[in-house]
Each structure stands twice: as structure tokens, then as C-alpha cells.
Design a protein around this motif. Structure first.
Motif, PDB file in Angstrom:
ATOM      1  N   GLN A   1      -0.009 -20.627 -23.353  1.00  0.00           N
ATOM      2  CA  GLN A   1      -0.693 -20.324 -24.607  1.00  0.00           C
ATOM      3  C   GLN A   1       0.283 -19.776 -25.644  1.00  0.00           C
ATOM      4  O   GLN A   1       0.206 -20.125 -26.825  1.00  0.00           O
ATOM      5  CB  GLN A   1      -1.811 -19.319 -24.348  1.00  0.00           C
TER       6      GLN A   1
ATOM      7  N   LEU B   1      -2.759 -27.458 -23.781  1.00  0.00           N
ATOM      8  CA  LEU B   1      -3.152 -26.436 -22.819  1.00  0.00           C
ATOM      9  C   LEU B   1      -3.773 -27.142 -21.628  1.00  0.00           C
ATOM     10  O   LEU B   1      -4.651 -27.985 -21.796  1.00  0.00           O
ATOM     11  CB  LEU B   1      -4.167 -25.465 -23.439  1.00  0.00           C
TER      12      LEU B   1
ATOM     13  N   VAL C   1      -5.979 -19.103 -28.350  1.00  0.00           N
ATOM     14  CA  VAL C   1      -4.771 -19.501 -29.077  1.00  0.00           C
ATOM     15  C   VAL C   1      -5.020 -19.489 -30.577  1.00  0.00           C
ATOM     16  O   VAL C   1      -4.188 -19.011 -31.365  1.00  0.00           O
ATOM     17  CB  VAL C   1      -4.307 -20.899 -28.597  1.00  0.00           C
TER      18      VAL C   1
ATOM     19  N   LEU D   1      -1.756 -13.410 -23.621  1.00  0.00           N
ATOM     20  CA  LEU D   1      -1.627 -14.850 -23.481  1.00  0.00           C
ATOM     21  C   LEU D   1      -0.856 -15.228 -22.226  1.00  0.00           C
ATOM     22  O   LEU D   1      -0.008 -14.464 -21.745  1.00  0.00           O
ATOM     23  CB  LEU D   1      -0.906 -15.445 -24.694  1.00  0.00           C
TER      24      LEU D   1
END
Length: 634
Positions: free
Chosen positions: A268, A429, A294, A264
């Protein structure tokens, strides 16, 4: 054909189909009572006599069967009366000017009963909620004249309320659950009633709901209030699982990241940590930012804590895409459509009330430790969410994921957008990870999301970028792009899609080309792109799934579906759920990818063409619904 009441010997076949009667006992009854049998079965005073005929030697059994028989006759009699009332009601509607079968059917379902005509006379403007105002007003005025010839028909309270209901109907048809008071007043005046008098009357009888400068549609307002209360109750519940904090939470997220086989970004990772701590949460992000990544790590972490994750999406294609993205070889995850989830929850509720109730083995069980994830939640309408929240067990949690700048809900309301706007339950995000570094599409999409569009160059065959194609050149652009490879054409309305499909398919076929008709909207040939329009889980076909017809051999059709390596036979039962896909609606396109995309800007003078190497998630790069109303310079 007209249905008639069974009389005399004609009642025999009906009796034979009743439980515990059968052919032998039915013959005994017909032989004993003949043409008077219907009258006998309508007279409970003769039940003992009937029981004796059924089984003279078994009085106890005969009494039970006779009671069942009289109950069945009563139900049948009620059904007969209701059928007769329906015929009378539809005939009455036709006499007063409502001959359109769809509207008539809606009115009957709304007012069904043996007194439907009387109730319509008492409420003459009920049709205003279902049909065009001019036609409803004509019907209402006629009924008012019949009932109250001396009254002021133009300002009759029923007419004022009917006009307001007609306004609510117009707002709902546009997906709105409320409107500015000024707009509501304009719509009322356009219907020939006094807005001031109408709103004052609605205020006095308590049917008008206000929220600041907005007037709320009553039924929709109730739904929204119910959803809000359900979300608050969900947040008020104590955690069903212990949620770690600080360093322990960070360590658990990193462990889940490794367990999912992913790496990630810091953004995230922070999103996963935030979402784990919220009973009601939203994951907001445009296409390519890693929402599915995610959700996969979040599901892994929730499983590790002892919970169970249920993945879902509104459409079958979106659910299939989520299943593929959130699964791994070690941990397959099946995502369901919202409609299928509601069915499972309803069956679980029925089993809770009646433990003997059986459920399909494929149903999942929801518990207080369930985390329900709804992907593409921007398309989720308020009624569907209300039903879900009503059925979820106490303690369950909810995550809605999507992009507020993509497609609007398929029905009324915008709960996802409201949660995102509120901001207190949101993980965001922002970094696009999927697009090529030199792609122009993220920048173009950002301009659209900001409410502006930069001047677009005309397209002259470039392999990459975002261009404008004049509508007159659309056919040529489609021919050229389809010859070069895969192309997706997207429009906002079904009528535009139908025009594209009809034109494209006709131009590609010779008179001798073998074709087969699957439905009123689909005559297909080999090489045609097709789309599934309904979920058929038994056939592994999902609403929105795209494919290409590879062969037609008589009645047998083979299709290569997206994501599959080999073509397969199309079941005959599924043929009615297939349509051509030279053009598809933006809702059907959600979650699909293509190296070339044409988006029809329906209320502009041109065609926006998005073209890039590789694949892209369509709605972010070229959201047709978001282009509507935006000025694109030529």
C-alpha cells in the motif's frame, strides 16, 4: 389537449405575464387593437404605434418596452410554428408506420425543425439508429419508393448506410464501441444487405474507422479519441505542485500515513508513492485489499503538499461509502457523484465566462492543484469521463480506482480497464486484508477472475463458504437465510430483480398487512428492505442506499438506513425514488455488505450462494456479472 395560437382578447392574459407589460398595459393594447392585436404585433412597421399605446407620455421607455414585446412575440410565433411542425411530424411518422411514442419522440428530438419531414424524406434510414432494423427497413423502403421508384431499393446507398447504422446501434446496446470485422459482416448479412458492398461504400465515404481487426462505431470512436487526447494533454502539463522524490517522497508518505491514523502495508505504501508521481493514474485491486485506505493516505499527502482532493464515484451509495472510508474525525471528506461533479464544473465554467454568475455555496472549486479521485471507476462510461475531462481546469490530475474484474461500465466504453491493461500508469494491490483468514471466498473469487470455477458443494445450511443452490430451492434458501439474519439477493438484470421483489413481498404479507404504494414498482410494508434509486442530497438519500421499513402509519413511513442508528421519516417527495430490495441489481449492490449473499446466475441452471461470518464487499466475492457465461458444475 391541443395548444392553440392566442387571438384577439385571448392574447391579453399572455401579454400580462410578459416583463414590463402587466395587466394595465395589456388592457390598453387589447382595447386599442381588439381582434387585430395579433396581426399588429406581427407587423414591425407598427411598432411606433404600439409604443404610443403602451406609454404615450414616456416615449423612450415605451420604445424599449415595445421592442421587448415584439421580440417576445417573435419567439412565441417561432414556438407556435415548431409545435405545429412537431404535430405534423408525429402524424407523418404514424402514417408511415412509426407509432411507438418513445421512438417517435426520439426522432423528433433528433430532427426537430419546421422542415423535419423533408429532411426525413432525404434521409429515410435515420430511424435505423433508433429502432429495430425490420421496422426501420420497412419505413425506409417506403420512403425510398416514394422518392425513387425506379432505383434499386435493396442496394440503395441509403439502405446500406442504414443497415450499418443499425449494426452500430446493436453494438452500442451491448456496451461495445467496436466489433471484429467478421462480426460486423455477419450482422450486416443478417439484415439482408451485402456486407462487402456496405463496407466498401463506408470506406469510400470516410465513415468507416478501423483499428487493427476491429471496426469502430463512429461516434464512440470520436469520444474515445477525445478522451485519449485529453489524458495525454493532462500528462503533458508541468506539475502544479512540486513532487518530492527518493527519500523525501518516502518520508512524506509515512507522514501522511501517520496523519491519517493508519498503518499501511509495504504494498500500500508503494502504491501511494507511485500514485503521487503520476498525473493520470489507476489504482487496481480486488475487494478487501485496502484501496480506500490508500486513497485516504494519498489525499492526506496531497493536502499536505498544498493541493485539494475531490472524491467521487458513479453512484450515490458508492460515494457515501467512500466518504465514510476516506474521512477521519479531524478531516471529514465528502465524496460526490459524477453527475453532481459535472454540474459543479459546468457552473464553474459559466462563472469563469461571466463573473457575475452565482454558484451554490455547496459547490467546490476546481483548480490546477486539484486531484480528482474516481472510485469504482470500472463502472465509469466513456461519455461521462469525456465530459469531466472537458471541464476540468488545466493542470488538474486524475486517479481512477477500482477493480477491472468487477462490474462493467454502465454505458459504452471501458477506459478504466484500458488504462489498467496498458499497465504504465497503474498501482496494484493484491493482498486481501479484510476477509477472515479461513474464508473460502477470496480463493473462489480468484478462480472466477482466472476464468474458471471449481466444483461447488450443495448448500445444506452451512454458516460459511461458497455453495450451489438449485433454482428450485431458491425460495426455501431465501426463507431460511432471512429468518437467520441479513440477506442480500443480487441479479444482473432488472427483470429478474423485479420478479424476486414481487414474489418475496407477496409471500411475506397477509391480506390484512398494512401497505402503501410508493411507485409503480414498489408497494411496501413494515419489515421490507428498500433501496434508493436516485440521489436526493437534500434528504441525505443516495442512489443505491439500502434500508429497512420500520413502520407505516397512514401516509407516514419510517426507514432505518444502512449506517444509521435510528430510523427516520421518509419525505413524501422521495417516495417515488424508493423500490423494494429483496433483490437488487449488481450495480446497485456495489459497495454494499451482507453476512449472506445469494447471486442469481441467470444463464446457468443454479444459484450461487456466498455465505460467511461478518461482512464482505459483495462484488468481489460474488460478482454476478462475471458469473454470466461461466459453467458452474452441479
Amino acid at each position: 389537449m391541443a395548444r392553440i395560437v392566442n387571438q384577439g382578447h385571448l392574447i391579453g392574459p399572455w401579454l400580462e405575464r410578459l416583463p414590463n407589460i402587466g395587466a394595465t398595459r395589456a388592457q390598453r393594447l387589447v382595447a386599442a387593437f381588439g381582434h387585430d392585436l395579433a396581426d399588429v404585433l406581427g407587423d414591425t412597421g407598427r411598432m411606433t404605434e404600439v409604443a404610443t399605446v403602451i406609454e404615450a407620455g414616456k416615449p423612450a421607455l415605451a420604445a424599449k418596452i415595445a421592442a421587448q414585446l415584439y421580440a417576445a412575440v417573435a419567439v412565441q410565433e417561432g414556438s407556435d410554428k415548431l409545435k405545429a411542425a412537431e404535430v405534423a411530424f408525429l402524424t407523418f411518422l404514424e402514417k408511415i408506420g412509426i407509432g411507438e411514442s418513445r421512438i417517435a419522440g426520439q426522432l423528433w428530438r433528433f430532427m426537430a425543425g419546421t422542415d423535419a419531414i423533408d429532411r426525413l424524406r432525404r434521409n429515410p434510414y435515420v430511424p435505423a439508429s433508433l429502432m429495430d432494423w425490420k421496422a426501420a427497413d420497412r419505413v425506409g423502403q417506403r420512403l425510398l419508393r416514394d422518392a425513387d421508384t425506379a432505383g434499386d431499393l435493396d442496394n440503395h446507398p441509403a439502405r446500406l448506410q442504414g443497415a450499418l447504422n443499425s449494426v452500430w446501434r446493436e453494438l452500442l446496446s451491448q456496451g461495445d464501441t467496436a466489433g471484429p470485422e467478421e462480426r460486423v459482416r455477419e450482422l450486416l448479412e443478417a439484415r439482408g444487405v451485402s456486407a462487402e458492398q456496405t463496407l466498401r461504400a463506408a470506406d469510400e465515404n470516410g465513415s468507416l474507422k478501423r483499428l487493427g481487426c476491429l471496426l469502430r462505431v463512429p461516434g464512440a470512436a470520436w469520444l474515445e479519441d477525445q478522451v485519449t487526447a485529453a489524458l495525454w494533454r493532462m500528462e503533458a502539463q508541468p506539475p502544479s505542485l512540486p513532487i518530492p522524490t527518493g527519500a523525501a517522497l518516502e518520508a512524506m508518505v509515512r507522514a501522511a500515513e501517520g496523519g491519517a491514523g493508519l498503518k499501511l502495508t509495504s504494498e500500500q505504501r508503494e502504491a501511494v508513492s507511485t500514485l503521487l508521481t503520476l498525473p493520470v493514474a489507476a489504482l487496481q485491486g480486488g475487494a478487501g485489499v485496502g484501496k480506500t485506505t490508500v486513497m485516504k493516505v494519498l489525499a492526506t499527502a496531497w493536502d499536505a503538499m498544498g493541493g485539494n482532493v475531490v472524491l467521487s464515484a458513479l453512484a450515490g451509495k458508492a460515494a457515501l461509502t467512500l466518504s465514510r472510508g476516506a474521512s477521519s474525525p479531524q478531516t471529514p471528506r465528502l465524496a460526490f457523484t459524477i453527475a453532481r461533479l459535472i454540474g459543479m464544473l459546468q457552473r464553474q465554467r459559466q462563472q469563469d465566462d461571466c463573473p457575475d454568475q452565482k454558484r451554490p455555496a455547496t459547490d467546490i472549486t476546481f483548480t490546477a492543484r486539484t486531484l480528482l479521485v474516481i472510485d469504482e471507476a470500472g463502472m465509469l462510461d466513456t461519455p461521462s469521463l469525456h465530459t469531466l475531462l472537458l471541464l476540468l481546469p488545466r493542470g488538474a490530475r486524475l486517479l481512477v480506482a477500482g477493480d477491472e474484474a468487477q462490474l462493467p461500465p454502465v454505458g459504452i466504453g471501458k477506459v478504466f480497464h484500458d488504462i489498467v491493461t496498458d499497465g504504465s500508469r497503474v498501482a496494484r494491490l493484491t493482498k486481501v486484508l479484510r476477509q477472515a483468514e479461513d474464508s473460502e471466498i477470496p480463493a473462489f473469487a480468484a478462480h472466477i477472475r482466472a476464468g474458471s470455477v471449481q466444483p461447488l458443494p450443495p448448500w445444506s445450511g452451512e454458516k460459511k463458504g461458497v455453495f450451489l443452490v438449485p433454482r428450485a430451492d431458491l425460495d426455501h434458501a431465501q426463507r431460511r437465510l432471512r429468518a437467520e439474519g441479513e440477506l442480500m439477493v443480487v441479479a444482473a438484470t432488472k427483470s429478474t430483480v423485479a420478479d424476486i421483489n414481487e414474489t418475496e413481498s407477496a409471500m411475506r404479507r397477509q391480506p390484512s398487512t398494512p401497505t402503501i404504494r410508493l411507485s409503480p414498482l414498489a408497494r411496501i410494508a413494515a419489515g421490507d428492505p428498500v433501496v434508493v434509486t436516485a440521489n436526493r442530497y437534500q434528504d441525505a438519500l443516495f442512489n443505491g442506499l439500502l434500508g429497512v421499513v420500520t413502520a407505516i402509519d397512514g401516509p407516514f413511513i419510517k426507514v432505518l438506513w444502512d449506517g444509521e442508528r435510528e430510523d427516520r421519516d421518509l419525505p413524501s417527495e422521495a417516495q417515488g425514488d424508493i423500490e423494494l430490495a429483496y433483490g437488487i441489481t449488481c450495480h446497485k449492490a456495489q459497495g454494499s455488505s451482507s453476512p449472506a449473499v445469494i447471486v442469481v446466475v441467470e444463464n446457468s441452471v443454479g444459484i450461487c450462494l456466498a455465505r460467511l461470518r461478518g461482512t464482505s464487499n459483495l462484488p468481489m466475492e460474488s460478482p454476478a456479472i462475471k458469473l454470466r457465461g461461466v459453467h458452474l458444475p452441479l
